[in-house]
Enzyme design. Structure first.
Site, PDB file in Angstrom:
ATOM      1  N   ASP A 549       0.831  -1.194   0.000  1.00 32.21           N
ATOM      2  CA  ASP A 549       0.000   0.000   0.000  1.00 32.21           C
ATOM      3  C   ASP A 549       0.873   1.254   0.000  1.00 32.21           C
ATOM      4  O   ASP A 549       1.918   1.290   0.633  1.00 32.21           O
ATOM      5  CB  ASP A 549      -0.902  -0.003   1.242  1.00 32.21           C
ATOM      6  N   HIS A 552       4.597   4.152  -3.488  1.00 32.10           N
ATOM      7  CA  HIS A 552       5.431   5.244  -3.981  1.00 32.10           C
ATOM      8  C   HIS A 552       5.851   6.201  -2.867  1.00 32.10           C
ATOM      9  O   HIS A 552       6.782   6.983  -3.056  1.00 32.10           O
ATOM     10  CB  HIS A 552       4.681   6.017  -5.074  1.00 32.10           C
ATOM     11  N   ASP A 650     -10.502   2.086  -4.744  1.00 28.33           N
ATOM     12  CA  ASP A 650     -10.435   3.470  -4.274  1.00 28.33           C
ATOM     13  C   ASP A 650     -10.921   4.467  -5.322  1.00 28.33           C
ATOM     14  O   ASP A 650     -10.583   5.646  -5.267  1.00 28.33           O
ATOM     15  CB  ASP A 650      -9.009   3.810  -3.826  1.00 28.33           C
TER      16      ASP A 650
END
Length: 1568
Positions: A549, A552, A650
């Site tokens: 999760d 980045h 999401d």
């Protein structure tokens, strides 16, 4: 999945960092490293952290050195060196190499990564599946309800055809109940039942894997934790807080000020300024912005956290001045030193620097306005009257500087504040006004204008002042929230000191989570690292896959460490992540470092159907009809493997973002992607809203097989569930059974056709989908859709379904369970015959089945299963049987290997074994002019849009295919031509029918190509390539076996060069050799005309170059031939062909010269002075290298011209032994040669002036040097005759080189020295020649002649490094420390031009040179003349160190035979005036090796250094010959190796000279 003996080859290059390049590999493969041209001579040491065997565990920091091996027995050529890694485990691996003999990774010269896919196992028998077989569904775990109810709700995924379930975190969630805000990472959430533990979920996951055949993965969340994590209060150092990250203090003060302002707005305290608690227009936001920028934030004086207390600092400065403190620094400028704790006005400056710069008399002078330069304190003193006054003046200037520094910092902070205000308003705009935002309208304490960035303890509540005061004692409990930053550098933490993200309000915050602070290593925060390591181990033990999760924003070194831990628990861990770096190369850094197997992609990012189809094309598969790839092939960069979602969890529902009609066709499009696919729970049920990971509290429905569902259940009837099950099953089938080829066709703006093709069975699934990105205005209308044509037969309609609106009821959200739209349903049929379809009709056309869409409304999908016709299937089987003998792993449609061993004996190899090298010249090569000379109407094949192939033979085809195959460039004009008709296959076979010796091979090609006629056009390039490439490999292998042991045992480089022996040597009907003696033994080669039966004596001749010098009178050049023979014929041991050439030219001796242009002898021109000497050198080489080589001297020569004036004569009456011909050539030179060419004038040369037709050559008996020529002709290899009338160059030779050319003197020395030696042995019957001098005639022996040359050479040719005052020509000297290019040229100055010709003399007659002088001159040539592939033919002299008058005005580094615009290059006048010719480099490199050997005693190590230099130089030639479509080396290049379009792309002497160097180098190495 493991491939059979698959090898991927990665070329290492110097200074190459490949950390942003992605390479995907599989277990069971080999990764092979080879050295690129830049590393051929470097002491490369290669290291890799992939375990060497299964007994060694992976450790990222443990590297094994890889051993380089050689595929050949050659010591001198490293082009075939390789190092292998056997891939035995999954994960991310790193390699690096050094070139300084070091093993230290800090000394890395190049590095990179490679990924090895995990083995995914499923079911009770651990059946192995590849990543492309995965169908994933994401579930928000908290919506599964109590653990006891999970199975019923998860059964929905299984029954819908998913084989992978992605669980959001299963741990205890935090105060917000967000699915990703974890409170306790170590425990299964008690919300699912206090009695359940990780053991229970482990059991469920195992049951799903074994019984359901459904895998599981879950998230690992490393970047943040919930604000109420209990361990956080005990270990606040785990977060970015205001104690360990004091740089965040100004941002915290801003945060509190903005929150206080928002609270005041909520309370109505700003209504008098036009700001109410209800925000409903842009004007209010702009008023808020003005107040923030001009009042709220300026009041906080945030700049003080960076600024200096000026008066305090001046006071300290003054004290130091008064105390006479001496400065000890040399810093050039005064800068602010930031207070590390970020306290107000606590920053300072370096007082040492301040004293040096401002405690000076110069400072005082500035105050008084004196214009002085600050040098030191000894300058002229200003007019101050006391020490105190001086101190005050210095302090004044110092204060001014401090104020200036503060002002600069204040302006910087104002810019940050302005940006923060813009972002604050932008966030407020989204929250209160934007259509895609929550539209809060009312500002409250719970819903501020913008959420806060920090979490603080309750005692800190209150005003900003209280909050700041509390920092003195409780700063560690004020923690930064996590979030994400658009466009930020993902490789840097946005919470570190060098980032202003929090200050500039650039963070999109997650107010329920605290950003974790790991530091650089476990020792920096032991508790946090240990906690997350335990969390990782628990997760990896249970779940076969994990999703990283917020990848980045997770510190990459942390994720790397934790994933290494996870893989110790589960070596074949499947890792996925979603990256938002904004750049593919940055994505690849994360993938490489972390070993991410799949990146999550989403079709919702597409804005139309065309883009959605493009995503399918990009994220998986290779083109339909792709080439059959060899087992060993280059490792090419990959696009990251995708887990391609129709919708992720999401993102908002596509029902709202697009239309209800689009969910079915878009999911169908996604299912056709050749990668893993995924969906979000609720998509299949047409849930019309976002299932929010924070706000959603209703539960998922459970599975039922009952006809009546009820609100808490769903079945196949729900939404598109039934269709999704079919799509998932179809996707699995395609992935499992090798449907790895993809074709996407955009039929119109909404309709996409996608084909998945199985290259083994040639079965296809063709799916057509009509998307509906907006709600259709006419949902029941089809309109016109372009028909599609399917090549083959349609076996069945796998599915057809369309979305329809029904008027049963309208959607109402259920209070307890998440439900979907009831008013849309999928009408679905599966596995029907095409005649039963309601959507399409089909008609049989010439090219296949045409499919017409008759009822294909928005939201429709149809999928066909197709196969080839029986005729096509049988044709392909026959082709597979034919090419199976080439080493392809070809299989039948059932999967069994096809290989008939009898084929190896009776078919292709048997046919090829009968071919001679002359036959192979025809089969493999021949340029278009050579082919046309046969008179059968054939020439090089021309491809529309591409042009003519380089060769008529198979090599011409291979050159193109080799470029297309690695990238499957099926859109290339070459492939278009193959698909369009049988012309190229027919050409390949028909041209071979013209030669008796290739008839059998022609018929083999005819037979196998006949099957291509039954193959669908899209497969023709693939199978044509398999046939041609397989045939070429065998033909080339056979050719190599017919050459010398040096070639057979040689490297790829050697063999590639040696193929030039076959390229350039052939029989061309309009370029025949003159007749040889009838007594010639053995019998000469005969060629029979297949049409007329006529027999021709057909010895082979040698083309000078392709495409310009290969047929007609331009094919056979005396000079070129005998420069090329040593490499192409002697080293390859084609002694018979070399002998024929020597004797054929000998038969044409006239005036003591052999022809420049042979033109079959009857049209020979004798206008060159050097060819005869190259001929003599070749005879010498032949005698030394061939078995019984000296017998050549007695071979009969049939003299075509018994006397200079005789016409051409044929017959044995004029035979004489070769040694007599040699003697005649020498005698004529000794006497002097002078004649005018026959037919002088335009008939033989329309450029030359009349004086140029006079040919003169002889010996200057004062020196023994050969001389000749005049200023009107050019009798050496530098033979360009000017043709530009514009610049008056017509008939003007660019390079006359009259007098004694240095290389001819060397060749003469070589010849007479050798003849002296063999005459003493009685091998040569002559010892002297009769010479003319001063009107007298005398005998001179070969020994005397050689001594004469030896005694004079250095005196006449060496230009001393220092000026020689006794030299009357000193004013002509351009370069010193060189050997002249000629001696006593008519114009004198050309003698002193630096050219590469002296290196030839060094090779053939090294005894002429003083080794030290020779080495000096070679170094000059290396520095000045050496280019990437060749030698500059003239000193460029563009060094800035040289005066303009010293520059050679004739130099032009380019050759352009068409342009008439430069007086020194017009119409190619610069041919030998600068362009870099390739063949001289061979002599230069051999000269370097020769004299390095001679100097090794006095200069230890010079030989090894030179060997490395030569190897490095030749690496560029290796690359050229491998990459060139001509499989050769060019005649020349323009300056610095630039391609010269007017040059021959393949030149015999270029190839020969490089091959000779390799041969010499290998002999040298073996001797050592």
């Amino acid at each position: 999945m493991s491939g059979i003996g698959q090898v991927r080859v990665l070329t290492l290059n110097k200074d190459e960092n490949r950390e942003t390049t992605l390479y995907r590999l599989q277990k069971g493969w080999n990764l092979r490293f080879i050295l690129g041209s830049s590393l051929q001579t470097a002491p490369v040491r290669l290291f890799c952290n992939h375990p060497p065997n299964k007994d060694v565990s992976f450790d990222r920091n443990e590297y094994e050195e890889l051993e380089f091996k050689s595929a050949t027995n050659m010591k001198s050529d490293r082009h075939d060196y390789y190092a292998d890694v056997s891939l035995i485990c999954a994960g991310s691996f790193n390699y690096y190499f050094t070139i300084d003999n070091s093993s230290d990774i800090k000394n890395t010269n190049g590095l990179g990564y490679f990924l090895v896919d995990p083995c995914i196992q499923i079911g009770p028998n651990d059946e192995e599946i590849n990543l492309d077989c995965l169908q994933c569904q994401t579930v928000v775990t908290k919506l599964l309800g109590p653990f006891a109810e999970w199975e019923d709700r998860l059964l929905v995924a299984k029954e819908s055809g998913y084989n992978l379930i992605h669980f959001t975190p299963t741990q205890e969630l935090g105060i917000s109940n967000s699915a990703y805000s974890i409170r306790d990472q170590r425990h299964f959430s008690p919300a699912y039942g206090d009695q359940y533990t990780y053991n229970d979920i482990d059991a469920l996951v195992q049951k799903m894997k074994v019984e359901w055949e459904v895998l599981s993965l879950t998230d690992l969340v490393y970047n943040h934790t919930s604000i109420d994590s209990p361990w956080l209060q005990e270990h606040p150092d785990c977060a970015f807080n205001l104690e360990n990250s004091p740089h965040l203090r100004p941002a915290y003060i801003m945060d509190r000020a903005l929150l206080e302002f928002s609270d005041q707005v909520a309370e109505g305290k700003w209504e008098y300024r036009g700001i109410s608690a209800t925000i409903n227009d842009e004007e209010q936001l702009q008023i808020i912005r003005d107040i923030i920028v001009n009042e709220i934030l300026p009041a906080q004086k945030l700049h003080e956290f960076w600024c200096i207390d000026v008066e305090k600092c001046v006071k300290e400065f003054k004290h130091n001045v008064e105390a006479n403190t001496i400065s000890t620094t040399r810093e050039a400028a005064l800068v602010i030193k930031q207070d590390p704790m970020f306290r107000r006005l606590r920053s300072t400056v370096d007082m040492n620097t301040a004293l040096r710069l401002y405690n000076t008399d110069h400072c005082c002078s500035q105050v008084f306005g004196n214009k002085m330069n600050m040098i030191d304190q000894d300058e002229e003193r200003p007019a101050v009257f006391s020490r105190q006054e001086r101190i005050n003046k210095c302090c004044t200037l110092f204060r001014d500087k401090l104020l200036e520094l503060n002002a600069v910092k204040e302006f910087e902070i104002i810019d940050h504040i302005d940006t923060a205000a813009k972002n604050y308003i932008a966030n407020g705009r989204w929250r209160f006004l934007a259509n895609d935002g929550p539209k809060l309208q009312l500002v409250t304490k719970e819903h501020p204008i913008m959420h806060e960035y920090f979490v603080w303890p309750r005692p800190h509540n209150g005003g900003v002042q209280i909050a700041e005061q509390m920092l003195e004692t409780e700063a560690q409990y004020v923690m930064a929230c996590n979030g994400w930053v658009m466009g930020d550098n993902p490789l840097k933490s946005f919470a570190e000191e060098d980032s202003n993200v929090y200050l500039r309000r650039e963070l999109i915050e997650w107010g329920d989570s605290v950003k974790l602070r790991y530091g650089e290593k476990p020792e920096d925060c032991p508790f946090l690292w240990n906690l997350m390591e335990e969390y990782t181990k628990i997760t990896a033990k249970i779940f076969p896959g994990i999703r990283l999760d917020n990848c980045h924003s997770t510190p990459i070194h942390v994720a790397e460490y934790m994933l290494d831990v996870a893989r110790t628990i589960r070596p074949d861990l499947y890792v996925v992540a979603e990256l938002f770096t904004g750049a593919e190369h940055v994505d690849n850094i994360f993938i490489n470092r972390l070993g991410i197997n799949s990146l999550i992609r989403e079709s919702m990012s597409a804005w139309d159907a065309h883009e959605e189809g493009r995503l399918v094309h990009r994220y998986g598969g290779i083109p339909v009809g792709s080439f059959v790839q060899p087992r060993v092939r280059p490792l090419v960069p990959n696009v990251a493997h995708a887990l391609f979602y129709d919708q992720t969890h999401d993102n908002p529902s596509p029902v709202l973002k697009r239309s209800p009609y689009d969910l079915w066709p878009s999911s169908a499009i996604v299912s056709m992607a050749c990668c893993a696919i995924g969906s979000n729970r609720g998509y299949d049920q047409l849930v019309p809203h976002h299932i929010h990971i924070v706000k959603e509290e209703r539960l998922y429905t459970a599975w039922t097989s009952s006809e009546s569902e009820g609100p808490m259940y769903i079945s196949l009837k729900s939404g598109i569930t039934a269709g999704k099950k079919v799509l998932n099953q179809l996707h699995y089938e395609m992935g499992r059974h090798g449907f790895n080829q993809v074709y996407v066709d955009q039929l119109d703006g909404n309709v996409v056709s996608i084909t998945r093709h199985n290259p083994q069975t040639h079965e296809c699934i063709v799916l057509v989908a009509r998307t509906s990105f907006q709600h259709p205005s006419s949902p029941n209308e089809t309109g016109y859709i372009r028909p599609i044509v399917i090549q083959g037969v349609i076996n069945e309609v796998v599915l057809e379904g369309s979305m329809v609106e029904v008027n049963c009821c309208k959607y109402e959200a259920d209070d307890r369970f998440i439900n979907g739209l009831p008013d849309y349903k999928l009408e679905l049929k599966t596995h029907i015959q095409v005649e039963e379809s309601e959507m399409v009709t089909v008609t049989q056309e010439e090219k296949g089945v045409e499919v017409t869409f008759v009822k294909f409304t928005p939201g429709s999908v149809i999928a066909f299963r197709t196969n080839l016709s029986n005729e096509s299937r049988m044709g392909i089987l026959d082709i597979r049987r034919g090419v199976g003998q080439f080493g392809y792993i070809m299989r039948s449609y059932s999967g069994s290997t096809i290989y008939d061993e009898s084929c190896d004996v009776s078919k292709f190899r048997s046919i090829v074994s009968k071919l001679t090298l002359a036959d192979l010249n025809v089969v493999l090569y021949r340029s278009s002019p050579e082919e046309e000379a046969d008179g059968y109407g054939s020439k090089a094949y021309e491809v529309p849009g591409l042009g003519q192939l380089a060769y008529c033979g198979i090599r011409g085809v291979i050159s193109v295919l080799n470029d297309l195959r690695p990238t499957n460039d099926l859109g290339h004009p070459f492939c278009d031509n193959l698909r369009s008709g049988p012309w190229l296959p027919e050409y390949v076979s028909k041209r071979l029918l013209a030669h008796e010796s290739t008839l059998e091979l022609a018929k083999w090609f005819e037979e196998i190509f006949a099957h291509l006629e039954n193959v669908p056009s899209y497969l023709v390039p693939c199978y044509f390539d398999a046939i041609i490439t397989g045939a070429y490999v065998v033909l080339r292998e056979m050719a190599i076996q017919l050459l010398s042991d040096f070639v057979k045992d040689g490297s790829t480089f050697v063999q590639s060069l040696a193929m030039g022996s076959i390229q350039f040597c052939g029989f061309v009907r309009n370029s025949k050799l003159p007749p040889l003696s009838k007594d010639f033994k053995p019998e000469l080669r005969i060629e029979r005309d297949v049409k007329t039966g006529e027999e021709l004596v057909a010895p082979l001749s040698m083309a000078a170059g392709f495409p310009h010098f290969c047929a007609g009178y331009m094919r056979n050049w005396g000079r070129d031939t005998f420069i090329a023979v040593p490499g192409l014929l002697l080293i390859t041991e084609r002694f018979d062909e070399a002998r024929c050439l020597i004797l054929a030219y000998a038969g044409c001796l006239r005036h003591g010269l052999i022809p420049n242009l042979l033109n079959e002898g009857t049209g020979a021109r004798y206008n060159c002075r050097d060819a005869v000497w190259w001929w003599l050198q070749c005879i010498q080489d032949y005698c030394k290298m061939a078995p019984d080589g000296y017998q050549l001297l007695c071979d009969p020569v049939s003299r075509m011209y018994p006397t200079d004036d005789s016409e051409a004569q044929f017959g044995s009456d004029n035979d004489m032994p070769l040694h007599d011909v040699i003697q005649e050539a020498l005698q004529r030179h000794a006497e002097g040669i002078r004649f005018v060419e026959r037919n002088a004038g335009p008939m033989i040369d329309n450029l030359m002036q009349q004086q140029g037709f006079t040919v003169e050559a002889g010996i200057r008996w004062d020196t023994g040097f050969v001389y000749g020529g005049n200023e009107f002709n050019c009798g050496t290899w530098m033979d360009k005759m000017g043709s530009s009338e514009t610049f008056g160059l017509k008939g003007v030779p660019a390079t006359p080189r009259d007098g004694s050319a240095v290389e001819i003197v060397g060749l003469c020395m070589s010849a007479v020295s050798w003849l002296d030696m063999i005459s003493e042995k009685g091998t040569y019957p002559y010892t002297t020649v009769k010479a003319n001098k001063d009107g007298g005639r005398f005998d001179i022996s070969f020994k005397e002649w050689a001594n004469l040359i030896q005694d004079n050479f250095e005196k006449c040719f060496w230009v001393k490094p220092k000026r020689d005052p006794t030299n009357p020509e000193a004013h002509l000297v351009h370069r010193r420390g060189i050997y002249k290019d000629s001696y006593r040229a008519t114009l004198l100055w050309p003698d002193y031009q630096l050219r590469p010709n002296f290196t030839i003399a060094m090779v053939v007659a090294p005894q002429l040179f003083t080794p030290e002088n020779a080495w000096f001159a070679l170094e000059m040539a290396q520095n000045i003349l050496l280019g990437p592939l060749g030698m500059k033919t003239l000193d460029p002299s563009w060094s800035d160190a040289l005066p303009c008058s010293a520059r050679d005005w004739a130099y032009r580094g380019f050759y352009d035979n068409a342009t008439d615009s430069d007086d020194r290059a017009a119409l190619g006048f610069s041919y030998h005036q600068g362009p870099e010719w390739v063949w001289p480099i061979g002599f230069f490199l051999r000269a370097k090796l020769k004299f390095a050997s001679l100097l090794e005693t006095s200069r230890p190590g010079v030989l090894l250094e030179t060997v490395h230099f030569v190897q490095s130089s030749l690496s560029r030639h290796y690359k050229e010959i491998i990459d060139s479509p001509w499989q050769s080396l060019p005649e020349m290049t323009n300056a610095d190796g630039a391609v010269c379009p007017f040059s021959c792309r393949a030149q015999a002497w270029s190839v020969s000279s490089v091959l000779v160097v390799l041969h010499y180098l290998e002999q040298l190495q073996k001797t050592d």
